[in-house]
Design a protein around this motif. Structure first.
Motif, PDB file in Angstrom:
ATOM      1  N   ASN A  13       0.737  -1.145   0.044  1.00  0.00           N
ATOM      2  CA  ASN A  13      -0.038  -0.047   0.040  1.00  0.00           C
ATOM      3  C   ASN A  13       0.839   1.305   0.222  1.00  0.00           C
ATOM      4  O   ASN A  13       0.579   1.949  -0.762  1.00  0.00           O
ATOM      5  N   VAL A  14       2.127   1.167   0.743  1.00  0.00           N
ATOM      6  CA  VAL A  14       2.874   2.462   0.811  1.00  0.00           C
ATOM      7  C   VAL A  14       3.453   2.482  -0.757  1.00  0.00           C
ATOM      8  O   VAL A  14       3.705   3.619  -0.935  1.00  0.00           O
ATOM      9  N   PHE A  15       3.845   1.326  -1.147  1.00  0.00           N
ATOM     10  CA  PHE A  15       4.498   1.415  -2.392  1.00  0.00           C
ATOM     11  C   PHE A  15       3.403   1.911  -3.661  1.00  0.00           C
ATOM     12  O   PHE A  15       3.926   2.789  -4.537  1.00  0.00           O
ATOM     13  N   LEU A  16       2.241   1.689  -3.535  1.00  0.00           N
ATOM     14  CA  LEU A  16       1.179   2.444  -4.439  1.00  0.00           C
ATOM     15  C   LEU A  16       1.148   4.025  -4.264  1.00  0.00           C
ATOM     16  O   LEU A  16       0.945   4.356  -5.141  1.00  0.00           O
ATOM     17  N   PHE A  17       0.895   4.199  -2.993  1.00  0.00           N
ATOM     18  CA  PHE A  17       0.997   5.410  -2.513  1.00  0.00           C
ATOM     19  C   PHE A  17       2.196   6.441  -3.120  1.00  0.00           C
ATOM     20  O   PHE A  17       2.135   7.458  -3.765  1.00  0.00           O
ATOM     21  N   PHE A  18       3.448   5.718  -3.001  1.00  0.00           N
ATOM     22  CA  PHE A  18       4.804   6.316  -3.242  1.00  0.00           C
ATOM     23  C   PHE A  18       4.625   6.472  -4.933  1.00  0.00           C
ATOM     24  O   PHE A  18       5.163   7.372  -5.442  1.00  0.00           O
ATOM     25  N   LEU A  19       4.291   5.320  -5.469  1.00  0.00           N
ATOM     26  CA  LEU A  19       4.476   5.344  -6.895  1.00  0.00           C
ATOM     27  C   LEU A  19       3.412   6.336  -7.715  1.00  0.00           C
ATOM     28  O   LEU A  19       3.663   7.061  -8.663  1.00  0.00           O
ATOM     29  N   SER A  20       2.280   6.484  -6.858  1.00  0.00           N
ATOM     30  CA  SER A  20       1.076   7.622  -7.575  1.00  0.00           C
ATOM     31  C   SER A  20       1.772   9.024  -7.374  1.00  0.00           C
ATOM     32  O   SER A  20       1.634  10.015  -8.050  1.00  0.00           O
ATOM     33  N   PHE A  21       2.347   9.291  -6.299  1.00  0.00           N
ATOM     34  CA  PHE A  21       3.066  10.526  -5.904  1.00  0.00           C
ATOM     35  C   PHE A  21       4.187  10.691  -7.068  1.00  0.00           C
ATOM     36  O   PHE A  21       4.336  11.906  -7.479  1.00  0.00           O
ATOM     37  N   CYS A  22       5.163   9.740  -7.313  1.00  0.00           N
ATOM     38  CA  CYS A  22       6.284  10.045  -8.135  1.00  0.00           C
ATOM     39  C   CYS A  22       5.826  10.060  -9.733  1.00  0.00           C
ATOM     40  O   CYS A  22       6.137  10.864 -10.495  1.00  0.00           O
TER      41      CYS A  22
END
Length: 126
Positions: A13-22
């Motif tokens: 979940n943190v990865f998906l949030f980070f990926l969307s931010f990037c």
């Protein structure tokens, strides 16, 4: 759901949030696109490796429970190949992907897991 699976799901979940931010930063900050592309590529390789390692650990645990004599490895060569492929993409296309941020992105899943472990340890002490 055991603690291992719950931690992996939180990392995802943190990865998906980070990926969307990037991805949003990649779209908005045109001058820094190669850096955000590199960190996204490295983070994707890191997450693929984390999921693969979790699958191999589950297989190892199942083999230990069954007590079969067959050898189960953790798939280092496969994980190294995924990281090498991401590095190869960064080297092959330096005008689209920065190698330095790709290497930084390799450590994403490990750092998130470390932070989650520290936070979990602090919560359990209280």
């Amino acid at each position: 759901m055991d603690e291992f699976s719950a931690t992996l799901k939180t990392v995802q979940n943190v990865f998906l949030f980070f990926l969307s931010f990037c991805l949003a930063a990649w779209a908005l900050l045109v001058d820094y696109r190669i850096y955000f592309a590199g960190i996204m590529l490295g983070a994707c390789a890191s997450m693929i490796n984390a999921r693969f390692l979790a699958w191999k650990i589950n297989k190892l645990a199942a083999a230990a429970i069954e007590q079969k004599g067959r050898k189960v490895t953790l798939g280092f060569l496969t994980r190294a190949a995924v990281a090498g492929f991401a590095g190869l993409v960064a080297v092959r296309y330096p005008e689209q992907v920065a190698l330095t941020t790709t290497i930084v992105g390799y450590f994403f899943a490990q750092l998130v897991t470390l932070v989650l472990g520290i936070l979990s340890n602090q919560r359990s002490k209280k």
